[in-house]
Write an enzyme that holds these catalytic residues in place. Structure first.
Site, PDB file in Angstrom:
ATOM      1  N   ASP A  62       0.735  -1.359  -0.175  1.00 30.11           N
ATOM      2  CA  ASP A  62       0.160   0.045   0.042  1.00 30.11           C
ATOM      3  C   ASP A  62       0.833   1.239   0.087  1.00 30.11           C
ATOM      4  OD1 ASP A  62       1.107   0.098   2.418  1.00 30.11           O
ATOM      5  OD2 ASP A  62      -0.861  -0.595   3.582  1.00 30.11           O
ATOM      6  N   GLU A  74      -0.182  -9.005  -1.000  1.00 28.87           N
ATOM      7  CA  GLU A  74      -0.836  -8.601   0.436  1.00 28.87           C
ATOM      8  C   GLU A  74      -2.136  -7.609  -0.208  1.00 28.87           C
ATOM      9  OE1 GLU A  74       0.604  -5.426   3.469  1.00 28.87           O
ATOM     10  OE2 GLU A  74       1.499  -7.249   4.281  1.00 28.87           O
ATOM     11  N   GLU A 110      -2.134   5.400   2.734  1.00 27.20           N
ATOM     12  CA  GLU A 110      -1.966   3.661   2.517  1.00 27.20           C
ATOM     13  C   GLU A 110      -3.408   3.105   2.178  1.00 27.20           C
ATOM     14  OE1 GLU A 110      -0.450   5.073   5.069  1.00 27.20           O
ATOM     15  OE2 GLU A 110       1.615   4.857   4.567  1.00 27.20           O
ATOM     16  N   HIS A 164       6.060   5.857  12.706  1.00 30.13           N
ATOM     17  CA  HIS A 164       6.049   6.673  11.192  1.00 30.13           C
ATOM     18  C   HIS A 164       5.059   6.923  10.555  1.00 30.13           C
ATOM     19  CE1 HIS A 164       5.183   3.530   8.330  1.00 30.13           C
ATOM     20  NE2 HIS A 164       5.470   2.608   9.479  1.00 30.13           N
ATOM     21  N   ARG A 193       2.204   8.882   8.723  1.00 26.37           N
ATOM     22  CA  ARG A 193       2.149  10.210   8.492  1.00 26.37           C
ATOM     23  C   ARG A 193       1.069  10.796   9.399  1.00 26.37           C
ATOM     24  NH1 ARG A 193       4.634   9.352   3.779  1.00 26.37           N
ATOM     25  NH2 ARG A 193       5.433  11.210   2.653  1.00 26.37           N
ATOM     26  N   HIS A 235      12.793   5.881  12.857  1.00 27.41           N
ATOM     27  CA  HIS A 235      12.628   6.015  11.532  1.00 27.41           C
ATOM     28  C   HIS A 235      13.606   7.006  10.909  1.00 27.41           C
ATOM     29  CE1 HIS A 235      10.637   6.326   7.668  1.00 27.41           C
ATOM     30  NE2 HIS A 235      10.032   5.267   7.858  1.00 27.41           N
TER      31      HIS A 235
HETATM   32  C1  UD1 Z   1       6.661   4.975   3.501  1.00 29.47           C
HETATM   33  C2  UD1 Z   1       5.298   4.356   3.039  1.00 29.47           C
HETATM   34  C3  UD1 Z   1       4.477   3.985   4.082  1.00 29.47           C
HETATM   35  C4  UD1 Z   1       5.295   2.466   4.806  1.00 29.47           C
HETATM   36  C5  UD1 Z   1       6.650   3.354   5.264  1.00 29.47           C
HETATM   37  C6  UD1 Z   1       7.517   2.120   5.922  1.00 29.47           C
HETATM   38  C7  UD1 Z   1       4.189   5.977   1.532  1.00 29.47           C
HETATM   39  C8  UD1 Z   1       3.330   7.068   1.258  1.00 29.47           C
HETATM   40  N1  UD1 Z   1       4.743   5.832   2.547  1.00 29.47           N
HETATM   41  O1  UD1 Z   1       6.577   5.975   4.573  1.00 29.47           O
HETATM   42  O2  UD1 Z   1       3.337   3.264   3.403  1.00 29.47           O
HETATM   43  O3  UD1 Z   1       4.384   2.403   6.002  1.00 29.47           O
HETATM   44  O4  UD1 Z   1       7.292   3.714   4.011  1.00 29.47           O
HETATM   45  O5  UD1 Z   1       8.587   2.616   6.447  1.00 29.47           O
HETATM   46  O6  UD1 Z   1       4.638   5.248   0.617  1.00 29.47           O
HETATM   47  N2  UD1 Z   1      14.406   8.072   4.491  1.00 29.47           N
HETATM   48  C9  UD1 Z   1      15.676   8.158   4.682  1.00 29.47           C
HETATM   49  N3  UD1 Z   1      16.263   7.021   4.419  1.00 29.47           N
HETATM   50  C10 UD1 Z   1      15.333   6.002   4.214  1.00 29.47           C
HETATM   51  C11 UD1 Z   1      14.059   6.082   4.352  1.00 29.47           C
HETATM   52  C12 UD1 Z   1      13.381   7.305   4.596  1.00 29.47           C
HETATM   53  O7  UD1 Z   1      16.071   9.272   4.738  1.00 29.47           O
HETATM   54  O8  UD1 Z   1      15.806   4.943   3.901  1.00 29.47           O
HETATM   55  C13 UD1 Z   1      13.427   9.635   4.866  1.00 29.47           C
HETATM   56  C14 UD1 Z   1      13.547  10.471   3.960  1.00 29.47           C
HETATM   57  O9  UD1 Z   1      13.707  11.705   4.403  1.00 29.47           O
HETATM   58  C15 UD1 Z   1      12.094  10.624   3.313  1.00 29.47           C
HETATM   59  C16 UD1 Z   1      11.572  10.253   4.546  1.00 29.47           C
HETATM   60  O10 UD1 Z   1      12.264   9.452   5.317  1.00 29.47           O
HETATM   61  O11 UD1 Z   1      11.965  11.758   2.627  1.00 29.47           O
HETATM   62  C17 UD1 Z   1       9.985   9.657   4.447  1.00 29.47           C
HETATM   63  O12 UD1 Z   1      10.081   8.673   3.555  1.00 29.47           O
HETATM   64  P1  UD1 Z   1       8.829   8.281   2.762  1.00 29.47           P
HETATM   65  O13 UD1 Z   1       8.873   6.712   1.946  1.00 29.47           O
HETATM   66  O14 UD1 Z   1       8.316   9.363   1.977  1.00 29.47           O
HETATM   67  O15 UD1 Z   1       7.887   8.009   3.717  1.00 29.47           O
HETATM   68  P2  UD1 Z   1       7.529   6.930   4.955  1.00 29.47           P
HETATM   69  O16 UD1 Z   1       6.846   7.741   6.152  1.00 29.47           O
HETATM   70  O17 UD1 Z   1       8.950   6.220   5.179  1.00 29.47           O
HETATM   71  N1  UDP Z   2      11.908  -3.409  10.871  1.00 29.67           N
HETATM   72  C1  UDP Z   2      13.345  -3.700  10.642  1.00 29.67           C
HETATM   73  N2  UDP Z   2      14.206  -2.718  11.492  1.00 29.67           N
HETATM   74  C2  UDP Z   2      13.755  -1.805  12.262  1.00 29.67           C
HETATM   75  C3  UDP Z   2      12.257  -1.588  12.251  1.00 29.67           C
HETATM   76  C4  UDP Z   2      11.488  -2.410  11.824  1.00 29.67           C
HETATM   77  O1  UDP Z   2      13.778  -4.379  10.030  1.00 29.67           O
HETATM   78  O2  UDP Z   2      14.644  -0.951  12.981  1.00 29.67           O
HETATM   79  C5  UDP Z   2      11.171  -4.344  10.116  1.00 29.67           C
HETATM   80  C6  UDP Z   2      10.015  -5.135  10.937  1.00 29.67           C
HETATM   81  O3  UDP Z   2      10.432  -6.096  11.536  1.00 29.67           O
HETATM   82  C7  UDP Z   2       8.881  -5.065   9.746  1.00 29.67           C
HETATM   83  C8  UDP Z   2       9.153  -3.938   8.646  1.00 29.67           C
HETATM   84  O4  UDP Z   2      10.549  -3.217   8.980  1.00 29.67           O
HETATM   85  O5  UDP Z   2       9.102  -6.296   8.740  1.00 29.67           O
HETATM   86  C9  UDP Z   2       7.959  -2.920   9.044  1.00 29.67           C
HETATM   87  O6  UDP Z   2       8.496  -1.713   8.357  1.00 29.67           O
HETATM   88  P1  UDP Z   2       7.634  -0.362   8.726  1.00 29.67           P
HETATM   89  O7  UDP Z   2       7.423  -0.328  10.188  1.00 29.67           O
HETATM   90  O8  UDP Z   2       8.595   0.683   8.202  1.00 29.67           O
HETATM   91  O9  UDP Z   2       6.593  -0.370   7.590  1.00 29.67           O
HETATM   92  P2  UDP Z   2       5.091  -0.894   7.761  1.00 29.67           P
HETATM   93  O10 UDP Z   2       5.200  -2.335   7.922  1.00 29.67           O
HETATM   94  O11 UDP Z   2       4.425   0.033   8.603  1.00 29.67           O
HETATM   95  O12 UDP Z   2       4.346  -0.440   6.480  1.00 29.67           O
END
Ligand code: UD1
Ligand code: UDP
Length: 383
Positions: free
Chosen positions: A97, A119, A133, A208, A210, A241
């Site tokens: 999602d 999923e 999502e 994390h 939004r 995060h």
């Molecule tokens: C995204 C997904 C969410 C998922 C989550 C898992 C969308 C809209 N959201 O949210 O569904 O649950 O990932 O974690 O698709 N960043 C880094 N390094 C990384 C990852 C993220 O620096 O490896 C920072 C960046 O500044 C980035 C921000 O995190 O701009 C947000 O990342 P983004 O993918 O936009 O949203 P998430 O809240 O991570």
């Molecule tokens: N996870 C990880 N390291 C961390 C935190 C989470 O490997 O420090 C794993 C966790 O076990 C799960 C996945 O990341 O499998 C969940 O990711 P996240 O919470 O970012 O996203 P969501 O599941 O909410 O989309």
């Protein structure tokens, strides 16, 4: 001619849950698989690719600090256009999602290529929770031709929306396949263990979403501060995060408390070990809600809704939202009332048995004519 499958993913959880599917596809000679990552996440994605030894065929490398939904959508869509035109696979598999999921499905649709949704069918019924999502998965479900539902409940959601039963396959969730690999991985790394003594209780926290950014997160963190101040020998381990909007508030509210261990996102295997070591999990994550119940850990979900009702029904997951008092009271009770804790700490696994990826790949073989019969649905709790 092999069946040409393209997997498209971009974030940590998608990578964790698609890795077992990629591995199955690569192991079967009737498939030719291409892996495309948008890299909507960078470091958090790369940690997973390394663990599962997946080298992407295409890496769109789109992540930017503080990116908006518009940035991710526009960059991923244009990048995927070029890759799809070059490769023209028989089918594109997307997961879950995220914005990458929806855009992957949309790009494939623009090229008139079949989409399989892994999923599929999770719903809260509220398009703003989780945001964006819930809408991403609805839109992806509308585009998808094939729906790999993790549970019978998810399949029922799809049928209720009019999806034809022959397009739905109940497979279990690949997160359990991935977790089994992570738990088996040979790692002694426990970068979270510093400062913890054997008898100390560990509360594992992640946030994390939004819709929780800003004030709701502040309320959660204030509840955590009270918890470790008032309950002795209790530590919070909090892999924070990478989102800067999360980091700022976490450090403002919790940066100065010795019992709170703010650490970098963990690689998946150490994280699995941390879940196993934890007494209690507080999270707004989707995937952790599926993993922790299998390890017998009570989960308090820091959200008002969940698309994963199965473990709530089983009694090991409770929705507590983001109100400070409510979060504090629920966590405090589990840490101080042994009977209440025992009641929630039963291991249940309604999400899968480690065979989901094989079931998805069997379904693809059936769909594209390589085998004769529609694979049987997975049934929860079967031996
Ligand atoms: C995204 C997904 C969410 C998922 C989550 C898992 C969308 C809209 N959201 O949210 O569904 O649950 O990932 O974690 O698709 N960043 C880094 N390094 C990384 C990852 C993220 O620096 O490896 C920072 C960046 O500044 C980035 C921000 O995190 O701009 C947000 O990342 P983004 O993918 O936009 O949203 P998430 O809240 O991570
Ligand atoms: N996870 C990880 N390291 C961390 C935190 C989470 O490997 O420090 C794993 C966790 O076990 C799960 C996945 O990341 O499998 C969940 O990711 P996240 O919470 O970012 O996203 P969501 O599941 O909410 O989309």
């Amino acid at each position: 001619m092999p069946i040409r499958v393209m997997t498209v993913f971009g974030t940590r959880p998608e990578a964790i849950k698609m890795a077992p599917v990629v591995r199955q596809l690569k192991a079967r000679p009737e498939f030719d698989v291409k892996v495309v990552v948008t890299a909507q996440h960078r470091e958090m994605l790369d940690q997973v690719l390394a663990l599962f030894a997946i080298r992407p065929d295409y890496d769109l490398n789109i992540m930017a600090a503080g990116q908006t939904l518009y940035d991710v959508t526009a960059k991923a869509l244009l990048g995927l256009r070029d890759v799809l035109r070059e490769e023209r696979p028989d089918t594109v598999l997307v997961h879950g999602d995220t914005t990458t999921t929806f855009v992957g499905a949309l790009a494939a649709f623009y090229e008139q290529i079949d989409v399989g949704h892994v999923e599929a069918g999770l719903r809260t019924g509220n398009v703003y929770s989780p945001f964006p999502e819930e809408m991403n998965r609805r839109l992806t479900g509308t585009i998808a031709r094939w729906h790999f539902a993790p549970t019978p409940t998810a399949a029922a959601n799809l049928r209720a929306e009019g999806v034809a039963p022959e397009r739905i396959f109940v497979t279990g969730n690949t997160v359990i396949d991935a977790l089994q690999t992570a738990v088996r991985a040979d790692t002694d790394a426990a970068p979270w263990a510093d400062g913890l003594a054997d008898g100390d209780r560990v509360v594992l926290v992640t946030t994390h979403r939004r819709e929780n950014l800003g004030e709701p997160m502040r309320h959660i963190y204030r509840a955590l501060r009270r918890l470790v101040t008032e309950v002795p020998r209790t530590h919070i381990v909090f892999p924070v995060h990478k989102n800067p909007a999360v980091r700022r508030v976490v450090h403002e509210e919790l940066g100065d408390i010795p019992q709170v261990h703010l650490i970098e996102p963990l690689e998946y295997s150490p994280f699995a070990k941390l879940m196993a070591r934890a007494t209690l999990v507080l999270t707004d994550s989707g995937g952790i809600q599926e993993e922790a119940p299998g390890l017998g850990k009570p989960v308090l979900v820091l959200r008002d809704t969940t698309e994963r009702p199965e473990a709530v029904a089983a009694g090991t997951v409770a929705l507590v939202g983001t109100d400070e008092e409510r979060v504090y009271t629920a966590a405090h009770r589990l840490l101080t009332d042994a009977a209440a804790y025992r009641q929630m700490a039963e291991a249940v696994n309604p999400y899968g048995d480690g065979t989901a990826a094989r079931r998805i790949v069997d379904a693809l073989a059936y769909i594209y004519g390589k085998t004769g019969e529609k694979p049987a649905d997975w049934i929860a709790n079967q031996p």
